[in-house]
Structure formats: C-alpha cells, structure tokens
Motif scaffolding. Structure first.
Motif, short mmCIF file in Angstrom:
data_model
loop_
_atom_site.label_atom_id
_atom_site.label_comp_id
_atom_site.label_asym_id
_atom_site.label_seq_id
_atom_site.Cartn_x
_atom_site.Cartn_y
_atom_site.Cartn_z
N UNK A 152 7.74 11.93 -10.63
CA UNK A 152 8.52 12.70 -9.66
C UNK A 152 9.69 11.92 -9.07
N UNK A 153 9.57 10.60 -9.13
CA UNK A 153 10.62 9.72 -8.61
C UNK A 153 11.09 10.12 -7.20
N UNK A 154 10.16 10.21 -6.26
CA UNK A 154 10.55 10.53 -4.89
C UNK A 154 11.36 9.39 -4.29
N UNK A 155 12.25 9.69 -3.38
CA UNK A 155 13.00 8.66 -2.66
C UNK A 155 12.09 8.17 -1.52
N UNK A 156 11.36 7.12 -1.80
CA UNK A 156 10.39 6.61 -0.81
C UNK A 156 11.12 5.77 0.24
N UNK A 157 11.04 6.22 1.48
CA UNK A 157 11.73 5.51 2.56
C UNK A 157 10.82 4.52 3.28
N UNK A 158 9.52 4.80 3.24
CA UNK A 158 8.63 3.92 4.01
C UNK A 158 7.18 4.03 3.54
N UNK A 159 6.50 2.89 3.51
CA UNK A 159 5.06 2.81 3.30
C UNK A 159 4.42 2.39 4.62
N UNK A 160 3.22 2.92 4.88
CA UNK A 160 2.43 2.48 6.02
C UNK A 160 1.03 2.12 5.53
N UNK A 161 0.58 0.93 5.88
CA UNK A 161 -0.75 0.44 5.49
C UNK A 161 -1.57 0.27 6.76
N UNK A 162 -2.77 0.82 6.75
CA UNK A 162 -3.62 0.81 7.95
C UNK A 162 -4.93 0.11 7.64
N UNK A 163 -5.27 -0.86 8.49
CA UNK A 163 -6.50 -1.63 8.29
C UNK A 163 -6.94 -2.22 9.64
N UNK A 164 -8.15 -1.86 10.09
CA UNK A 164 -8.64 -2.36 11.38
C UNK A 164 -9.07 -3.82 11.34
N UNK A 165 -9.37 -4.31 10.13
CA UNK A 165 -9.74 -5.72 9.97
C UNK A 165 -8.45 -6.54 10.02
N UNK A 166 -8.21 -7.19 11.14
CA UNK A 166 -6.94 -7.90 11.36
C UNK A 166 -6.70 -9.01 10.35
N UNK A 167 -7.75 -9.73 10.03
CA UNK A 167 -7.61 -10.83 9.07
C UNK A 167 -7.21 -10.30 7.70
N UNK A 168 -7.83 -9.22 7.29
CA UNK A 168 -7.53 -8.59 6.01
C UNK A 168 -6.09 -8.06 6.00
N UNK A 169 -5.69 -7.46 7.12
CA UNK A 169 -4.34 -6.90 7.22
C UNK A 169 -3.28 -8.00 7.19
N UNK A 170 -3.52 -9.09 7.90
CA UNK A 170 -2.55 -10.19 7.95
C UNK A 170 -2.42 -10.86 6.58
N UNK A 171 -3.52 -10.95 5.86
CA UNK A 171 -3.49 -11.52 4.51
C UNK A 171 -2.67 -10.63 3.59
N UNK A 172 -2.86 -9.31 3.74
CA UNK A 172 -2.08 -8.36 2.94
C UNK A 172 -0.60 -8.49 3.28
N UNK A 173 -0.27 -8.59 4.57
CA UNK A 173 1.13 -8.72 4.98
C UNK A 173 1.76 -9.98 4.41
N UNK A 174 1.02 -11.05 4.43
CA UNK A 174 1.52 -12.32 3.91
C UNK A 174 1.86 -12.21 2.43
N UNK A 175 1.00 -11.58 1.66
CA UNK A 175 1.25 -11.42 0.23
C UNK A 175 2.36 -10.41 -0.04
N UNK A 176 2.38 -9.34 0.74
CA UNK A 176 3.41 -8.30 0.55
C UNK A 176 4.80 -8.86 0.81
N UNK A 177 4.91 -9.77 1.75
CA UNK A 177 6.20 -10.36 2.10
C UNK A 177 6.84 -11.12 0.94
#
Length: 273
Positions: A152-177
């Motif tokens: 479909x090739x949508x024009x994706x403007x933004x992704x949102x990732x939700x995770x209550x486990x802060x350590x898991x979320x911060x690790x994901x952010x570090x790798x995503x960066x």
C-alpha cells in the motif's frame, strides 16, 4: 511584546486528565483569537484527532500533527509541510519492534494502523463517535505491517511504541536510535515515538511561521513533555505545564499551573491578554 501566535500541545497541556478542554481554557483561547492572535494546536496525534479539537475551539488556523511531520489547514486543502518516514527506515523499525516484542502503531494523515487492539485503539474508536463521518479516523488492526508498507505504501508520518517495562523500552530506544533516517522522541513515560530525521514540533513551527510571516520572537509555545522541547526552544516565550517533565520545566521561561488546573488558560491570561 505583542505575541501573534500561540502553539499549544494537546495531551497533558490543553487537555485535562479526562481528555477534555476546560471552560477556562476555551474562554481564554476565544478571547485571544478575538484579538487576532493565532492559536495553533501542535500535537503528536493523527491529524483528524487534532482537527476535532480545533473545531470544538472554533479555531481555523493550520494544525501541527504527528509531532511535526504533517502540517495542514482544515480540510487538508493546503498541506503546508510534510515529511514521512522512508520505506526502508519503516521496515527496520518494524522488524526491531517485532524482534523485541513491543506493541506499536503508526499512521499517515487519516489511517491508524495498529498491531493489535489496545487502549489507544479503543480511545480512537470512541473519538470517532464524536467526529463527522467524512472526517473519521480509519482504524485498521493489521497482522503483517511489512506487507502493508510494501503493497500500500502509506506515507507513514509517525510510529508509537508502548511498553510499561521501562528497562525494556529504554533498550529498544537505544537500538532504534542507531537506525538511519529517523528521529526518536517521547511524549509519555511509557512510549517512544519515531519520525523521519529532522522532524519535530519546533521544525514544523518554524515552517509555519515562515508561511504566516510571523517572527519567532512573536510566538508563545506551551507544552509538558520531551517532544515539546524543540518548539519551546524556538519560541519567544516558552511555557511549561506544572505537570510537565522536569527537563521541560528547566528549559522553559516560565511554568504555569497543571493541565487539570487550566494551566493553558492561566498562561494566556497572564502573558498574552
């Protein structure tokens, strides 16, 4: 200083804890717009959601949505600025989230793609009940995001990732960066938001000011979280919410009351009217 434009974040700022705009906020915005000051909603939300609230305030100025990746006038007759994420970067982000087992959703200008049903999805279903049918958000629960991106090739403007486990979320952010071509931010303690490189509310506000021929010194910006910092930094007067993150309060010129105490209305009355 005579201010000509007020850029206001929505969640945690204009909206109270019940996702409502208080009477005091509405009245202050009405008074200031009657004086010719432009009020601009600047949000991480999808465009139709912001449009709904703009209409309830009876303001017709352009809207900054998707954390600044999509700026348009009502009816989208004039798209002032847009910067979607590349297909390649979108795929990398999706693969990383799937690998880490983190919930996510993403959107273009009108369609909300969710990996599964969630509280956010439910909230948008409820919001759709209040929106005119022709302006409702197209909500889709999808099994294969990569296939959607490819076919479909949508024009994706933004992704949102939700995770209550802060350590898991911060690790994901570090790798995503580490992924090329993306900008990483956050608007809540349990989320990470990803846009195209260089996208921010601050960049979008600069683009809008150029179109409206308004100097940055004539701009007031009000916000509460990390993703508001870029627009606060470029404004002539930056105002942090009393409920805002400490890093936001540190860089703001002043701090107003909380979103449940009509901090926006309080700030407008004190510094603009």
């Amino acid at each position: 200083m005579k201010y000509k434009l007020i850029a206001i974040d929505m969640d945690g700022t204009l909206l109270n804890s019940k996702n409502e705009i208080s009477k005091k906020n509405k009245e202050a915005i009405k008074k200031v717009t009657d004086k010719g000051v432009k009020v601009v909603l600047s949000t991480g939300r999808i465009f139709p959601s912001a449009l709904h609230y703009a209409k309830s305030l009876e303001i017709e100025t352009p809207i900054i949505s998707c954390n600044g990746a999509y700026v348009a006038e009502h009816g989208k007759l004039n798209i002032i600025y847009e910067k979607p994420i590349s297909v390649e970067a979108s795929k990398e982000v999706i693969n990383l989230a799937e690998k880490k087992g983190i919930y996510y959703h993403f959107y273009d200008d009108t369609t909300f793609f969710a990996r599964r049903f969630s509280e956010t999805v439910n909230n948008y279903y409820k919001l759709n009940e209040k929106i005119d049918e022709k302006e409702r958000i197209d909500i889709r629960i999808i099994d294969n995001p990569i296939e959607i991106i490819d076919s479909e090739k949508p024009l994706v403007y933004k992704f949102v990732f939700v995770e209550d486990d802060r350590e898991k979320l911060l690790e994901f952010r570090k790798e995503a960066a580490k992924i090329d071509g993306i900008e990483v931010a956050s608007s809540w303690w349990n989320n990470v938001e990803i846009m195209n490189k260089g996208v921010s509310k601050g960049r979008a506000l600069i683009e809008l000011c150029n179109v409206l021929n308004i100097d940055r010194s004539e701009v007031v910006a009000i916000g509460d979280n990390e993703n508001d910092i870029p627009m606060l930094k470029i404004a002539g007067l930056s105002i942090a919410m009393g409920n805002g993150e400490e890093e936001v309060k540190k860089i703001a010129n002043v701090v107003t009351k909380t979103n449940d105490e009509s901090g926006v209305g309080e700030a407008i009355e004190k510094f603009v009217l």
